[in-house]
Design an enzyme around this catalytic site. Structure first.
Site, PDB file in Angstrom:
ATOM      1  CE  LYS A 106      -4.019   2.142   0.582  1.00  0.00           C
ATOM      2  NZ  LYS A 106      -3.777   2.983  -0.620  1.00  0.00           N
ATOM      3  CE  LYS A 141       3.327   7.136   7.200  1.00  0.00           C
ATOM      4  NZ  LYS A 141       3.168   8.190   6.186  1.00  0.00           N
ATOM      5  CE  LYS A 196       4.611   7.701  -0.949  1.00  0.00           C
ATOM      6  NZ  LYS A 196       3.770   7.949   0.232  1.00  0.00           N
ATOM      7  CB  THR A 244      -3.182  13.529   6.491  1.00  0.00           C
ATOM      8  OG1 THR A 244      -3.249  12.543   5.464  1.00  0.00           O
ATOM      9  CG2 THR A 244      -1.770  13.623   7.027  1.00  0.00           C
ATOM     10  CG  ASN A 261      -4.732  17.295   1.839  1.00  0.00           C
ATOM     11  OD1 ASN A 261      -4.718  16.917   3.010  1.00  0.00           O
ATOM     12  ND2 ASN A 261      -5.627  16.872   0.978  1.00  0.00           N
ATOM     13  CB  SER A 270      -5.999   4.885   2.222  1.00  0.00           C
ATOM     14  OG  SER A 270      -5.739   6.025   1.450  1.00  0.00           O
TER      15      SER A 270
END
Ligand code: NAD
Length: 430
Positions: free
Chosen positions: A69, A93, A105, A189, A220, A362
């Protein structure tokens, strides 16, 4: 550390945390490198007919705890070392917040601002085709990152469904609400980080109205956090974006800053046109202009880097005045600076915990994609709060138990959870 790269900096942090876990050499080797590093050149036809190629990457660090992910970044400086480091941080994480994903990533070495909307769409679709065999709702689930957004996620989902002749809303997260997105993803976030700051403040029996906050980065993550904190009574004393920032010891209203940023393109927009500022008005309002270097060193209680990596380094760590550094950005503190901040007694809430709200929602979006459900905003919010506070408590316990910084404790919790999954799978001896 002249020759350090983002990945060697990750390894330095990892090594420091591994000391406490007493791993065998066989176990340590499992964390040394990503499982897979995929590289392709993506060729697109520009609007003028010229063919042009962009280097692209997908790094899959670990799938021990679930599908890979991680986001896809479009940036001229995106390279293999950076993407490797970000993939590894994602694995830690997802383990720290206890969601059933691994870490990955992606990146394309491109300045998306140089592309037309048509070229951007072509490039995004080319990325999915290039890495098709490595992606999928049960294999590797991408998401937005720097310079990618819900529109790009929608093109990517469409391309995946076209190529695989499937209905796959769980292929990618960060999608628009009209095409399988989740409520609350856009603010996740900052929302997740806000829950942690509230918890820290409550535990220390502090009064938000007496706490001064500095935020570097008004995008953001940073701008949303500024709104949450301001509404909860914290005093935001400084804000910045790539063009610089403003400092007002008596407090700044982020709604006003947002209004002027929308109008002028800059946080300083209310007072300055480019580098020319209305000094008289700034004086009257008690506002000073600051650079992005100065903003980090201002007197405050909570410093929130929410823009770039490596902004707190050996050179400036000694001048940080905050009591708490809350890492909303990924990798804002170098390992050398981390040691200096620890010596100064500054509490650093590490990125792998502080900004994990994004990947957590997510995960909620992926669950909704698989089940066909649409969660309410209230459900997303309360589940996010539960996940973030559980993660924080696990990290805090580990930190107390072993006398570790929160970063070392978070790495320790994450690595142990990954190792437990690897042992259960029989990848290493139990
Ligand atoms: P964004 O592009 O929306 O905002 C970035 C902000 O940083 C902008 O205000 C930009 O002007 C500012 N900036 C750029 N260069 C700067 C400089 N030299 N000095 C100061 N400010 C500068 O990005 P974002 O999504 O808010 O992400 C910011 C950070 O948070 C990144 O490190 C990202 O990896 C991390 N993060 C974001 C999310 C998310 O869901 N958005 C999740 C996890 C981590």
């Amino acid at each position: 550390m002249a020759s350090s790269t983002p990945y060697t900096r990750f390894q330095t942090t990892l090594e420091k945390a591994l000391v406490h876990l007493k791993l065998s050499s066989e176990e340590r080797a499992l964390f040394a490198h990503p499982r897979y590093t995929h590289k392709k050149d993506l060729t697109i036809t520009r609007d003028n007919g010229a063919k042009v190629a962009f280097p692209a990457f997908r790094v899959q660090y670990s799938d021990a705890r679930g599908p890979y992910k991680g986001g896809i970044r479009y940036h001229p400086l995106a390279d293999e070392e950076e993407v490797k480091a970000l993939a590894a941080l994602m694995a830690i994480k997802t383990a720290v917040v206890g969601i059933p994903f691994g870490g990955a990533k992606g990146g394309i070495q491109v300045n998306p601002k140089d592309l037309s909307a048509k070229e951007l769409q072509e490039l995004s679709r080319a990325y999915v085709r290039a890495f098709l065999e490595h992606l999928g709702p049960d294999i590797d689930v991408p998401a937005p990152d720097v310079n990618t957004n819900p529109a790009i996620m929608a093109w990517m989902r469409d391309e995946f469904e076209k190529q695989t002749k499937s209905y796959s809303p769980a292929f990618i997260t960060g999608k628009p609400m009209s095409f399988g997105g989740s409520l609350g993803r856009d603010t996740a976030t900052a929302r997740g980080g806000f829950f942690l700051i509230q918890e820290l403040v409550d535990r220390a029996a502090l009064d938000p109205s007496e706490l001064k906050v500095v935020i570097q980065g008004f995008g953001n993550a940073g701008a949303t956090m500024a709104h949450f904190l301001h509404n909860a009574g914290f005093t935001i004393v400084a804000l910045s974006d790539s063009q610089g920032g403003i400092y007002a010891p008596e407090g700044i209203d982020p709604v006003r800053v947002e209004k002027y940023k929308r109008k002028t393109g800059a946080v300083t927009g209310e007072y300055c046109e480019g580098s020319v500022c209305d000094i008289q008005r700034m004086k009257m309002d008690g506002v000073q202009q600051v650079t992005n270097e100065q903003i980090l060193e201002l007197p405050c209680d909570i410093l929130i880097p929410a823009a770039l990596d490596n902004v707190i380094a050996e050179e400036n760590a000694g001048r940080i005045q905050a009591r708490i550094v809350f890492e909303l950005a990924n990798g804002p503190t170098t390992p050398e600076a981390d040691i200096l901040l620890e010596k100064k007694g500054v509490t650093v809430v590490p990125d792998v915990l502080a900004n994990a709200g994004g990947v957590t929602v997510s995960y909620f979006e992926w669950v909704q994609g698989r089940s066909g459900e649409q969660w309410t905003a209230e459900r997303v919010d309360s589940e996010l709060k539960r996940v973030m506070l559980d993660a924080y408590r696990a990290v805090r316990r580990e930190s107390h138990r072993q006398s570790l910084t929160l970063r070392d404790a978070a790495f320790s919790v994450g690595i142990r959870r990954m190792l437990d999954a690897m042992r259960a799978r029989g990848w290493v001896n139990a």
